[in-house]
Design an enzyme around this catalytic site. Structure first.
Site, PDB file in Angstrom:
ATOM      1  N   HIS A 240       0.816  -1.232   0.000  1.00  0.00           N
ATOM      2  CA  HIS A 240       0.000   0.000   0.000  1.00  0.00           C
ATOM      3  C   HIS A 240       0.845   1.275   0.000  1.00  0.00           C
ATOM      4  CE1 HIS A 240      -3.612  -2.304   0.532  1.00  0.00           C
ATOM      5  NE2 HIS A 240      -3.294  -2.728   1.734  1.00  0.00           N
TER       6      HIS A 240
ATOM      7  N   ASP B  37      -2.767 -10.786  -2.092  1.00  0.00           N
ATOM      8  CA  ASP B  37      -3.287 -10.236  -0.825  1.00  0.00           C
ATOM      9  C   ASP B  37      -4.754  -9.843  -1.030  1.00  0.00           C
ATOM     10  OD1 ASP B  37      -1.972  -8.718   1.861  1.00  0.00           O
ATOM     11  OD2 ASP B  37      -3.787  -7.743   1.070  1.00  0.00           O
TER      12      ASP B  37
ATOM     13  N   HIS C 262      -6.269  -7.311  -0.190  1.00  0.00           N
ATOM     14  CA  HIS C 262      -6.402  -5.883  -0.497  1.00  0.00           C
ATOM     15  C   HIS C 262      -5.715  -5.560  -1.827  1.00  0.00           C
ATOM     16  CE1 HIS C 262      -6.481  -6.166   3.986  1.00  0.00           C
ATOM     17  NE2 HIS C 262      -7.519  -5.359   3.830  1.00  0.00           N
TER      18      HIS C 262
ATOM     19  N   ASP D 102      -4.300 -12.731   3.773  1.00  0.00           N
ATOM     20  CA  ASP D 102      -5.470 -12.245   4.491  1.00  0.00           C
ATOM     21  C   ASP D 102      -6.784 -12.509   3.756  1.00  0.00           C
ATOM     22  OD1 ASP D 102      -4.574 -10.437   2.627  1.00  0.00           O
ATOM     23  OD2 ASP D 102      -4.464  -8.729   3.999  1.00  0.00           O
TER      24      ASP D 102
END
Ligand code: ZN
Length: 312
Positions: A126, A163, A165, A250
């Site tokens: 990120h 991931d 995200h 995740d």
């Protein structure tokens, strides 16, 4: 096939406030588990060192790098709403980027294993060129990819991010790049909000960003099928000489942050799909870098599954 493991206990010393999900226990649980199942001894130890300012500047602005040092100089504090520094965080963040750089250097060296995993924290995908974001201080994978292009004989890299995200920071860095293709499969709508299907790159990078946004409740089989098709298509188009995985776990069922219903078996398949395209295009060369995964014991099992699927 040997998989080099790049890890260093100093990355445990990055300590966000209590109850922050990106906690030191994540890495402690992984190392403890890998030792118990014999993988820590079976995998050759890879180098870990702090990334240099020059290396970090290949991705991050000088102003942002200075602001991180300034927060460290005050003994820590927030870099933004979700991303914190403690004493030890600056070293950990530099080691995280440096471990990814060294994992790439190892895989590209003729006399070292063609597979590597960097077990790092804080995570990276990120972080944007001008700032921290979503638990991430430096964009570990992007820094490593830029180093590979600058210092090693590779011209085309594929970054695969599974991931839960969207890897917005990595996407930002390489959005206009003809050298680095980026595939992200992620829950959507969800944090950080980006990663729509129509975000496909621009300029020389047009078509080399591939987003696979999936709603909550997507069956794992559909997740895997969409990912596999996107991965094979993008790999055929880009013909990468090296594949880097942003390995976040995740999307695992019962992950307290992400949870998209995946199980160990799914991460085995996601990894084997990367191995398949790496064997076709990249002489099998894969570097995996840890991102998310917030249930420490499940995360440790995911990393074991992932390493075995890479060949360990
Ligand atoms: Zn994540």
């Amino acid at each position: 096939m040997p998989v080099a493991l790049h890890h260093d206990p100093r990355m445990i010393e990055h300590r966000p406030p209590a109850r922050h999900p990106e906690k030191p226990e994540r890495l402690e649980a992984i190392i403890r588990h890998l030792r118990r199942v014999g993988l820590l001894d079976a995998c050759p130890a890879g180098l870990v060192r702090e990334a240099t300012d020059d290396e970090l500047r290949r991705v991050h602005s000088a102003a942002y790098l200075a602001s991180v040092v300034a927060v460290d100089g005050r003994g820590g504090g927030p870099l933004e709403a979700d991303t914190w520094m403690s004493p030890g965080s600056l070293t950990a963040a530099r080691l995280a980027a440096g471990a990814a750089i060294e994992a790439v250097a190892g895989v590209l060296a003729d006399d070292r294993p063609d597979r590597a995993m960097a077990l790092v924290r804080p995570p990276g995908h990120h972080a944007v060129p001008g700032g921290a974001m979503g638990f991430c201080v430096y964009s570990n994978v992007a820094v490593a990819a830029r180093e590979a292009l600058a210092r090693h004989a590779v011209n085309r890299i594929l970054i695969v991010d599974f991931d839960v995200h969207h890897g917005n920071g990595t996407q930002d860095v390489f959005y206009e790049s003809a050298e680095v293709a980026f595939l992200s499969v992620h829950r959507h709508p969800f944090y950080p909000g980006t990663g729509r299907e129509d975000e496909t790159g621009s300029g020389p990078g047009l078509g080399l960003t591939r987003n696979i946004p999936l709603p909550f409740g997507t069956p794992p089989a559909d997740f895997r099928a969409a990912y596999r098709a996107g991965l094979q298509d993008l790999a055929d188009r880009h013909r990468p000489e090296l594949i880097i995985i942003s390995a976040g776990f995740d999307a695992m069922a019962e992950d307290p942050v992400g949870g998209l219903g995946l199980d160990f078996e799914d991460f085995d398949r996601l990894t084997r799909d990367v191995v398949e395209v790496a064997d076709v295009h990249a002489r099998g060369r894969i570097v995996s870098v840890l991102e998310g995964g917030y249930n420490p014991s499940l995360l440790a099992g995911c990393v074991e599954t992932h390493l075995k699927a890479l060949g360990a």
